[in-house]
Design an enzyme around this catalytic site. Structure first.
Site, PDB file in Angstrom:
ATOM      1  CB  CYS A  74      -0.890   0.042   1.228  1.00  0.00           C
ATOM      2  SG  CYS A  74      -1.848  -1.442   1.449  1.00  0.00           S
ATOM      3  CD  GLU A  77      20.214 -14.314  -9.637  1.00  0.00           C
ATOM      4  OE1 GLU A  77      19.172 -14.397 -10.290  1.00  0.00           O
ATOM      5  OE2 GLU A  77      20.229 -14.086  -8.409  1.00  0.00           O
ATOM      6  CG  HIS A  84      33.590 -36.338  -0.975  1.00  0.00           C
ATOM      7  ND1 HIS A  84      34.213 -37.536  -0.707  1.00  0.00           N
ATOM      8  CD2 HIS A  84      32.880 -36.020   0.132  1.00  0.00           C
ATOM      9  CE1 HIS A  84      33.876 -37.945   0.507  1.00  0.00           C
ATOM     10  NE2 HIS A  84      33.072 -37.036   1.041  1.00  0.00           N
ATOM     11  CE  LYS A 104      11.577  -9.956  -9.296  1.00  0.00           C
ATOM     12  NZ  LYS A 104      12.610 -10.520  -8.420  1.00  0.00           N
ATOM     13  CD  GLU A 147      19.052 -17.167  -2.965  1.00  0.00           C
ATOM     14  OE1 GLU A 147      18.956 -18.092  -3.815  1.00  0.00           O
ATOM     15  OE2 GLU A 147      18.631 -16.019  -3.184  1.00  0.00           O
ATOM     16  CD1 TRP A 184       0.125  -5.130  -3.945  1.00  0.00           C
ATOM     17  CD2 TRP A 184       0.472  -6.287  -2.059  1.00  0.00           C
ATOM     18  NE1 TRP A 184       0.792  -6.274  -4.270  1.00  0.00           N
ATOM     19  CE2 TRP A 184       1.014  -7.002  -3.136  1.00  0.00           C
ATOM     20  CE3 TRP A 184       0.574  -6.823  -0.782  1.00  0.00           C
ATOM     21  CZ2 TRP A 184       1.652  -8.221  -2.974  1.00  0.00           C
ATOM     22  CZ3 TRP A 184       1.211  -8.035  -0.613  1.00  0.00           C
ATOM     23  CH2 TRP A 184       1.735  -8.716  -1.710  1.00  0.00           C
ATOM     24  CE  LYS A 239      19.783 -13.534  -5.485  1.00  0.00           C
ATOM     25  NZ  LYS A 239      18.692 -14.414  -5.223  1.00  0.00           N
ATOM     26  NE  ARG A 254       4.336   1.816  -1.160  1.00  0.00           N
ATOM     27  CZ  ARG A 254       5.227   1.814  -0.177  1.00  0.00           C
ATOM     28  NH1 ARG A 254       6.371   2.417  -0.349  1.00  0.00           N
ATOM     29  NH2 ARG A 254       4.970   1.234   0.969  1.00  0.00           N
ATOM     30  CG  ASN A 260       1.477   0.401   4.079  1.00  0.00           C
ATOM     31  OD1 ASN A 260       1.320  -0.811   4.012  1.00  0.00           O
ATOM     32  ND2 ASN A 260       2.587   1.001   3.697  1.00  0.00           N
ATOM     33  N   GLY A 261      -0.447  -1.675   6.288  1.00  0.00           N
ATOM     34  CA  GLY A 261       0.034  -2.559   7.348  1.00  0.00           C
ATOM     35  C   GLY A 261      -1.022  -3.558   7.769  1.00  0.00           C
TER      36      GLY A 261
HETATM   37  C1  F6R Z   1      17.198 -15.415  -8.541  1.00  0.00           C
HETATM   38  C2  F6R Z   1      15.946 -15.333  -9.227  1.00  0.00           C
HETATM   39  C3  F6R Z   1      15.498 -16.496 -10.018  1.00  0.00           C
HETATM   40  C4  F6R Z   1      14.080 -16.837  -9.642  1.00  0.00           C
HETATM   41  C5  F6R Z   1      13.530 -17.962 -10.540  1.00  0.00           C
HETATM   42  C6  F6R Z   1      12.135 -18.368 -10.136  1.00  0.00           C
HETATM   43  O1  F6R Z   1      17.533 -14.221  -7.909  1.00  0.00           O
HETATM   44  O2  F6R Z   1      15.273 -14.342  -9.151  1.00  0.00           O
HETATM   45  O3  F6R Z   1      16.342 -17.590  -9.819  1.00  0.00           O
HETATM   46  O4  F6R Z   1      14.066 -17.215  -8.297  1.00  0.00           O
HETATM   47  O5  F6R Z   1      13.511 -17.507 -11.863  1.00  0.00           O
HETATM   48  O6  F6R Z   1      11.253 -17.308 -10.241  1.00  0.00           O
HETATM   49  P1  F6R Z   1       9.853 -17.346  -9.507  1.00  0.00           P
HETATM   50  O7  F6R Z   1      10.126 -17.351  -8.059  1.00  0.00           O
HETATM   51  O8  F6R Z   1       9.143 -16.111  -9.971  1.00  0.00           O
HETATM   52  O9  F6R Z   1       9.167 -18.588  -9.951  1.00  0.00           O
END
Ligand code: F6R
Length: 614
Positions: free
Chosen positions: A2, A496, A512, A609, A489, A76, A493, A28, A102-103
């Site tokens: 929101c 990427e 190993h 994304k 992870e 939202w 990160k 947002r 908002n909240g």
């Molecule tokens: C990593 C990243 C991607 C997503 C993957 C799945 O930072 O953003 O590895 O995690 O493409 O995407 P969703 O979660 O939208 O299914």
């Protein structure tokens, strides 16, 4: 999530200013919008589900065009579907006030019951309306708006940014308050303004006051009086905001990714806190599909996901096995869909996805369904294909994630998985209410610890680690047990967004193979928090040191710090939830490495994304 705006002006009208402010908060994400406008006649409320254009169309020409005060909101949805009636602003029975929020008001159910018993009729399904009626009731007792807001907030438990207006014989009154979500105010000699994001304020002035948690601001033309919720007054000095509007869309942060990393404590609160039932030691998701009878018959779990969401799934496996005592299969969605998987009777297939539109994840979910599994989604986007197709959904409330590298969605997915593990355990009778209570309380304790992780001290420690390691040839992330997926992870990160080669490995597996890579130009990031395997990880650190590798240890195990080249301290927490804390420095490390290398952090090369193609 929101967005809130508000304005009070000497002359002219606030209508266009409020609409423009709402547009600036569109990034947002929202599903409905509304305004309350006050002119000599009183308050006019207009609100519409859908885009801001629908709201504009609803504001008939000249309607309240002489309004000197108003508030606006982009919603939202959390409590109640997106609809005209659930959109904000909300009002009390007499229509004396208008309120935007908002909240989450966590104790809204009990407050609502009390108000209903006293004869109040509710118009919406929102938690917000409770607060509107409470404030209205205080006004009718002779309090002014500031007193009414202070008295009402003392009854409320939860997280909020609110703004309320009312009409008085002296003119309009505008009050706002913050406990959790951001809220800033700004004044000029001709007006006073408030907004969730300075972006909507800097057109009036660049001198902005950021309210702190527990602040209540009473706005007047040219002046903002700030009070604490206990009624004491406080002085908040405005800060000069120097950025241009393009940058300001990211709030005070240079990148969406950094902003999203910093939003994580709030995301946890939004995702989890209103579902925690302390007295029962349980979780109530508030949606169909997760009752005792829905879950009792489940004999096996199959998790499918991609990328970061898959890493959340790996963590979920430890939780489903360890807490709910269920066998778990987990696979890349892209592999699962083309295998010939065997789905056992009474399997619950869980797809995890931020976007809910990832092609492979959708295909894997459909395949599991075809093979007879019941399906559930852990997803961040209401109305997405995944949510529509799954039999049941737990929505993570991370808000729109704009940075391509997923951060806040990941921690929300882990929190959701933890809640589901507790729910499964309680439904299956393998967890007592007392043990359940301890587990759910850990979630609440996590928020301040996450805030600590995002405080200046730790953030600058991580920045320093990035500076010292920026020229290293490669990175090996090691973790064991529930922190092994965190290693995966952390490596993802870094790859990427900074394009540095990095691998995540179970620490015990290092000898190993990957041990051959160890040399001074290789940095080893060892995740080690106190728990079941911290002594084992310590031995792995020693093995690296003996071969000249550079060790950065991350976690709460102090003895590991002593044998590492650098370390980042992470506060103690329950081992189950340690991944949520341990991943934060890894997100920050990737961010700072990318920043030092001049990479395009929010839009890394070749990545999208939402991966809607195979
Ligand atoms: C990593 C990243 C991607 C997503 C993957 C799945 O930072 O953003 O590895 O995690 O493409 O995407 P969703 O979660 O939208 O299914």
């Amino acid at each position: 999530m929101c967005g809130i705006v508000g304005a009070l002006v000497n002359e002219g009208s606030v209508v266009s200013d409020l609409i423009e402010g709402l547009r600036l908060l569109e990034y947002r994400g929202y599903d409905s919008a509304g305004v309350a406008l006050m002119d000599a006649r009183g308050i006019t409320i207009r609100r519409r589900a859908g885009r801001i254009e629908r709201l504009e169309a609803a504001l008939a020409e000249n309607e309240a065009s002489s309004a000197r005060a108003g508030i606006g909101h982009t919603r939202w949805a959390t409590h109640g579907v997106p609809s005209d009636t659930n959109a904000h602003p909300h009002t009390d029975t007499e229509g004396r006030i208008a309120l935007v929020h908002n909240g989450i008001i966590e104790n809204y159910a009990e407050l609502k019951a009390e108000l209903v018993a006293s004869g109040v009729k509710f118009q919406s399904e929102t938690d917000t309306e409770v607060l509107a009626h409470l404030i209205g009731r205080e006004l009718s007792r002779g309090n002014d708006l500031l007193q009414a807001v202070l008295a009402s907030l003392s009854r409320v438990r939860g997280y909020y940014a609110i703004a309320a207006i009312t009409k008085t014989p002296e003119g309009p009154r505008l009050v706002c308050a913050r406990q959790g979500p951001p809220l800033a105010v700004a004044v000029t000699k001709d007006g006073a303004y408030l907004a969730s994001d300075v972006l909507a304020l800097i057109k009036h002035t660049r001198d902005v006051t950021f309210l702190e948690d527990g602040d209540v601001a009473d706005l007047h033309i040219g002046r903002a009086d700030v009070w604490r919720t206990d009624g004491t007054s406080v002085v908040r000095v405005p800060k000069r905001v120097e950025w241009d509007p393009e940058e300001a869309a990211k709030g005070t942060f240079p990148h969406y990714m950094l902003k999203e990393i910093h939003e994580q404590p709030d995301v946890l609160a939004h995702t989890a806190f209103d579902k925690i039932k302390e007295e029962k030691g349980d979780i109530d998701f508030g949606v169909p599909g997760f009752s005792d009878s829905d879950l009792r018959g489940i004999e096996r779990i199959a998790v499918v996901a991609c990328g970061t969401a898959l890493h959340a799934g790996y963590i979920a496996r430890y939780m489903f096995e360890g807490l709910a005592r269920l066998p778990v299969d987990i696979d890349y969605a892209s592999e699962f869909r083309y295998r010939d998987p065997v789905i056992a009777r009474n399997t619950l297939a869980i797809a995890i996805s931020q976007s809910g539109e990832t092609a492979d994840t959708l295909a894997a979910l459909r395949k599991a369904k075809e093979l007879g599994a019941r399906t559930a989604a852990i997803c961040n986007v209401e109305g997405s294909t995944l949510v529509r197709e799954a039999d049941a959904t737990i929505l993570t409330r991370a808000g729109p994630e704009i940075g391509v590298a997923s951060t806040k969605a990941f921690t929300a997915q882990v929190a959701a998985a933890y809640m589901l593990a507790v729910r499964l355990a309680r439904a299956r009778g393998v967890l007592t209410p007392e043990a359940g209570r301890e587990l759910v309380l850990e979630l609440r304790l996590l928020r301040p610890r996450m805030e600590q992780m995002l405080g200046e001290r730790i953030v600058s420690e991580v920045r320093e680690v990035a500076e010292k390691n920026q020229h290293q040839k490669g990175f090996l992330f090691l973790g064991r047990g529930i922190n092994y997926p965190v290693a995966l992870e952390g490596a993802l990160k870094l790859k990427e967004i900074s394009y540095v080669h990095a691998e995540g490995y179970p620490a015990g597996e290092m000898k190993h193979g990957p041990i051959a890579l160890i040399e001074p130009s290789m940095s080893i990031v060892a995740l080690n928090s106190t728990g079941l395997v911290h002594e084992k990880v310590r031995s792995n650190i020693e093995q690296v040191r003996a071969r000249g590798g550079r060790v950065i240890s991350i976690g709460s195990d102090r003895e590991s710090w002593a044998i590492s080249d650098e370390h980042v301290e992470v506060p103690e927490s329950s081992e189950w939830l340690s991944p949520i804390l341990n991943v934060i420095p890894l997100q920050l490390l990737a961010y700072h490495m990318a920043s030092l290398k001049g990479c395009d952090i929010d839009k890394p090369r070749n990545l999208a994304k939402s991966v809607t193609v195979e």
